[in-house]
Design a protein around this motif. Structure first.
Motif, PDB file in Angstrom:
ATOM      1  N   ARG A 130      27.848 -11.302  14.288  1.00  0.00           N
ATOM      2  CA  ARG A 130      29.243 -10.925  13.994  1.00  0.00           C
ATOM      3  C   ARG A 130      29.384  -9.413  13.895  1.00  0.00           C
ATOM      4  NH1 ARG A 130      28.617 -15.694  10.868  1.00  0.00           N
ATOM      5  NH2 ARG A 130      29.829 -17.392  11.791  1.00  0.00           N
ATOM      6  N   GLN A 131      28.346  -8.748  13.405  1.00  0.00           N
ATOM      7  CA  GLN A 131      28.357  -7.279  13.413  1.00  0.00           C
ATOM      8  C   GLN A 131      28.403  -6.741  14.847  1.00  0.00           C
ATOM      9  OE1 GLN A 131      25.697  -5.012  10.744  1.00  0.00           O
ATOM     10  NE2 GLN A 131      24.978  -6.980   9.996  1.00  0.00           N
ATOM     11  N   ARG A 134      31.904  -7.068  16.122  1.00  0.00           N
ATOM     12  CA  ARG A 134      32.795  -6.034  15.596  1.00  0.00           C
ATOM     13  C   ARG A 134      32.547  -4.694  16.279  1.00  0.00           C
ATOM     14  NH1 ARG A 134      31.965  -8.914  10.720  1.00  0.00           N
ATOM     15  NH2 ARG A 134      30.173  -7.615  10.138  1.00  0.00           N
ATOM     16  N   GLY A 139      37.683  -8.065  16.166  1.00  0.00           N
ATOM     17  CA  GLY A 139      37.759  -8.264  14.727  1.00  0.00           C
ATOM     18  C   GLY A 139      37.068  -9.542  14.299  1.00  0.00           C
ATOM     19  N   HIS A 140      37.169 -10.574  15.149  1.00  0.00           N
ATOM     20  CA  HIS A 140      36.497 -11.849  14.881  1.00  0.00           C
ATOM     21  C   HIS A 140      35.808 -12.293  16.160  1.00  0.00           C
ATOM     22  CE1 HIS A 140      35.801 -15.944  13.433  1.00  0.00           C
ATOM     23  NE2 HIS A 140      36.268 -16.359  14.599  1.00  0.00           N
ATOM     24  N   SER A 141      34.524 -12.570  16.089  1.00  0.00           N
ATOM     25  CA  SER A 141      33.781 -13.004  17.278  1.00  0.00           C
ATOM     26  C   SER A 141      33.337 -14.451  17.118  1.00  0.00           C
ATOM     27  CB  SER A 141      32.569 -12.094  17.509  1.00  0.00           C
ATOM     28  OG  SER A 141      31.785 -11.994  16.340  1.00  0.00           O
ATOM     29  N   ALA A 155      32.765 -11.778  22.254  1.00  0.00           N
ATOM     30  CA  ALA A 155      33.788 -10.905  21.680  1.00  0.00           C
ATOM     31  C   ALA A 155      34.960 -10.860  22.650  1.00  0.00           C
ATOM     32  CB  ALA A 155      33.224  -9.504  21.458  1.00  0.00           C
TER      33      ALA A 155
END
Length: 325
Positions: A130-131, A134, A139-141, A155
């Motif tokens: 998730r990092q 980003r 913003g949200h993967s 992403a």
């Protein structure tokens, strides 16, 4: 409570508050029912003991049922999500609105697929992925587990966002030195969801073929040519051998000579630029280039495109395409 997303602590708090209410009412009323204070106290103690046991038992039962229901809901959601991901990767036609709802992921923007994997357990891979999402501009993967040691991620980014995964090397703290990252190129829509993912998988294949021990961040665009040439690894070895001759040996001298020749070709023939890139003297570059031509058996000006490609394949894949000494 589970289906509405409430935590188990919120649910069990009802029982704790109920027990508190029971205790208050009991303490306020027991002397109205029992005149003898000693009997009233014994009765209060007995009822409180019963109350504690009841709350302990019912809390365990309710919590177990809550966890079971939550597992059922999560398994159902995972199964539905896995089915949508499978359909997208298979190139099947899907209802985009439903797919976005199930995945909580936008499919109308540009899609970047990536793969994160580790050699050993002990890393929160999903959190790390998730990092990565980003950093790539989402913003949200979407993150899906592939195995205990690998996750797939996507992403969805706006059209005006430009990504540079190479910068991740300095952006990510801590576990960055434990995680391999392969990143596909941006592609639009649901078809791009599949295409970029396949590029990330092919990038991972190149990384693993190269035998690199240290985790790295690799974009598909940096290895696309090597990927195309090495789809058939035996054919890639034959191509390298045909273009490089005795220069295609897995030895220190040959490696330094290949590096010099590749640097010159990358610099479009500039010895000074190649020397600066390698951090050695211009004359050293020229000497190594001449020895490389001798081992090859013909000048570097013959079949330049093929020579450049063969050197690049060797630089990326190393021993996988070279002859033993």
């Amino acid at each position: 409570m589970a289906s509405r997303g409430h935590s188990v602590d919120v649910m069990l708090r009802f029982y704790r508050l109920g027990h508190e209410y029971f205790t208050v009412k009991l303490s306020e009323s027991i002397t109205d029912w029992i005149e003898d204070p000693a009997v009233a106290l014994r009765t209060f103690v007995d009822l409180e003991r019963f109350g504690f046991r009841y709350i302990d038992r019912i809390s365990s039962l309710v919590a177990a049922e809550y966890v079971a229901e939550l597992d059922r809901l999560q398994n159902q959601a995972r199964a539905e999500r896995a089915d949508v991901v499978r359909a997208l990767l298979a190139g099947e036609r899907v209802d985009i609105a439903r797919a976005e709802r199930v995945l909580s992921h936008r499919l109308t923007g540009r899609q970047i697929g990536f793969v994160c994997w580790v050699d050993d357990r002990g890393v929160d891979l999903e959190g790390f992925a998730r990092q990565v999402g980003r950093f790539l501009g989402a913003g949200h993967s979407l993150v899906v587990a592939d195995s205990p040691l690998a996750v797939w991620g996507w992403a969805s980014i706006p059209g005006d966002v430009r990504t540079s995964p190479i910068g991740m090397a300095t952006e990510f703290p801590g576990e960055r030195d434990k995680v391999h990252i392969a990143v596909g190129s941006p592609h639009p829509g649901a078809a791009g969801f599949r295409t970029s993912h396949l590029e990330a998988l092919r990038t991972r294949r190149i990384i693993e073929l190269s035998g690199r021990a240290a985790p790295s961040i690799t974009q598909f665009s940096d290895v696309a040519l090597v990927d195309a040439i090495s789809r058939d690894l035996d054919a890639a070895r034959a191509f390298v051998a045909a273009q490089l001759g005795d220069l295609a040996r897995d030895e220190a001298k040959e490696r330094s000579e290949r590096a010099a020749l590749l640097a010159v070709l990358d610099a479009q023939g500039s010895l000074a630029t190649a020397a600066s890139t390698l951090g050695i003297h211009r004359n050293t570059v020229l000497q190594r280039m001449r020895r490389a031509e001798e081992r090859r058996g013909r000048p570097a000006t013959i079949n330049i495109a093929e020579l450049h490609a063969a050197l690049l394949v060797c630089d990326v894949l190393g021993a996988s395409v070279l002859r033993d000494s």
